[in-house]
Write an enzyme that holds these catalytic residues in place. Structure first.
Site, mmCIF file in Angstrom:
data_model
loop_
_atom_site.group_PDB
_atom_site.id
_atom_site.type_symbol
_atom_site.label_atom_id
_atom_site.label_comp_id
_atom_site.label_asym_id
_atom_site.label_seq_id
_atom_site.Cartn_x
_atom_site.Cartn_y
_atom_site.Cartn_z
ATOM 1 N N LYS A 52 0.811 -1.227 0.000
ATOM 2 C CA LYS A 52 0.000 0.000 0.000
ATOM 3 C C LYS A 52 0.841 1.272 0.000
ATOM 4 O O LYS A 52 0.381 2.339 -0.461
ATOM 5 C CB LYS A 52 -0.929 0.005 1.216
ATOM 6 C CG LYS A 52 -2.053 -1.014 1.167
ATOM 7 C CD LYS A 52 -3.121 -0.618 0.172
ATOM 8 C CE LYS A 52 -4.347 -1.488 0.278
ATOM 9 N NZ LYS A 52 -5.414 -1.069 -0.651
ATOM 10 N N SER A 310 0.942 -9.903 -0.575
ATOM 11 C CA SER A 310 0.653 -8.467 -0.519
ATOM 12 C C SER A 310 0.915 -7.810 0.823
ATOM 13 O O SER A 310 1.024 -6.591 0.894
ATOM 14 C CB SER A 310 -0.804 -8.217 -0.927
ATOM 15 O OG SER A 310 -1.686 -8.917 -0.067
#
Length: 416
Positions: A52, A310
């Site tokens: 992110k 992720s």
């Protein structure tokens, strides 16, 4: 090069001011299991332990270059908040980060550490939708820049730097990339970049079974909002994929989206931790988990496959829940509500039915359902799923009345 790939190249160059390219590691354990080259793109090793940061940094960089007043606002209970906080500190910008009141203290503390004096955290709303609405209203009132976690072009461009790094790190382009999907920003960026830079690469998407918003939208041929989501995969449990990401992903087939059962995902989390020493959050394990389904379909043998891990912001206080879910999925643990006769020796009769490897993990007397019977919640752990099947046969033969509630989500929520 297309305009998009050129912009992604610029974003990657700028990103090196924050951290080096995350490792792309050939995993011998998974490669041997599936008869393929399985590479793990370790986004859990960024400074904030998730990808992110890429999108937040790129969106903030471009807003500042365009003359933004350097006040940024976001709403997040996790990885996006930490990415925005880190980027604010890097740029010396002001950040206001809205988080739900229910956000765990660990996540609040980490966000505060990453942002330092550059950020203010506002706790508001019991549910994320309330938090998001408050953040957007505040952003408009303050003439600040709202940073979406996935539904913005500059965020998608930043996430696409993952794809550029993959091509730089591999000896040859991958045959297949497995992408975890939440809001869709990562998938939109990676697929768009590789479509131009490595058109032979195929894609498979991994969503949590209890939050398959991309699969639902592709099946419907339009955006859909799920009536509810399972929050276990908190980094990808999204009721509606972002509008802009879906515009980039809508040409894919629903069959390219695989859904990971939350309890099976727990097995993958524990395996990666215990066998490989890799700490993954539930969303971070999605791509690895669906390798099982790809192998069953004959899609892996001999292929060069990249799984994007992720994120690794895993709260170890959740470990008992993860173990519990894993045992239930593997058939090594079951919960029953047992109707026990109210007579001397009834409990002993039940205990005599247990096998040598059956262990009582939970025993709770709930209530008398009648004057002569009582209800007991009982949890049994064992070493082999066949043991629990045999136990139920013995219960039936002995005339005990019971209900298997192991996979009854409503009862499990209140009793387990």
């Amino acid at each position: 090069m297309s305009d998009f790939t050129t912009s992604v190249a610029s974003a990657e160059t700028a990103l090196r001011d924050l951290f080096p390219a995350t490792p792309l590691q050939l995993n011998d354990h998974l490669s041997a299991r599936y008869g393929a080259e399985i590479w793990l793109k370790r986004e859990d090793l960024t400074p904030v332990r998730s990808y992110k940061l890429r999108g937040a940094f790129n969106a903030m960089r471009k807003a500042i270059d365009a003359g933004s007043n350097r006040h940024f606002v976001c709403a997040s209970a996790g990885n996006h908040a930490q990415g925005v906080a880190f980027a604010c500190r890097h740029f010396g910008a002001r950040g206001t980060i809205f988080m739900p009141v229910t956000t765990p203290q660990q996540k609040i503390a980490k966000t505060r550490i990453f942002g330092g004096d550059s950020i203010e955290i506002v706790l508001t709303g019991d549910y994320f939708d309330q938090t998001l609405a408050a953040a957007q209203t505040f952003s408009k009132d303050q003439n600040a820049t709202f940073l979406s976690p996935f539904d913005a072009a500059d965020v998608i461009e930043g996430q696409a730097t993952v794809a550029r790094e993959i091509l730089e790190q591999l000896p040859a382009p991958p045959d297949l990339v497995v992408l975890p999907v939440g809001g869709g920003g990562l998938s939109a960026g990676v697929t768009q970049y590789l479509a131009a830079a490595s058109p032979q690469t195929r894609f498979v998407f991994a969503e949590p079974q209890g939050g398959a918003s991309l699969k639902g939208a592709l099946e419907a041929g339009q955006q859909v909002t799920l009536p509810g989501v399972d929050s276990f995969v908190d980094g990808a449990a999204v009721a509606r994929i972002g509008d802009l990401p879906f515009a980039h992903l809508r040409h894919f087939a629903p069959e390219q989206v695989l859904t990971a059962p939350e309890d099976r995902l727990s097995i993958t989390i524990l395996e990666m931790l215990n066998v490989e020493g890799i700490v993954l959050e539930p969303a971070g394990a999605l791509a690895v988990d669906v390798l099982r389904d790809l192998a069953d379909a004959g899609e892996l043998a001999g292929k060069r496959v990249v799984c994007i891990c992720s994120g690794g912001n895993f709260d170890f206080e959740r470990l008992p829940e993860v173990k519990e879910r894993a045992q239930r999925f593997a058939g090594l643990k079951k919960y029953f509500i047992l109707r026990l006769p109210q007579r001397p020796g009834a409990l002993r009769d039940f205990l005599m039915l247990l096998g040598p490897n059956d262990d009582i993990a939970r025993f709770e007397y709930l209530k008398k359902s009648a004057r002569n019977f009582g209800s007991v919640l009982i949890g049994i752990e064992t070493a082999d799923p066949a043991n629990l099947t045999a136990l139920m046969v013995r219960l039936d033969e002995s005339g005990f009345t019971y209900q298997d509630i192991t996979h009854d989500e409503l009862l499990a929520q209140f009793l387990i």
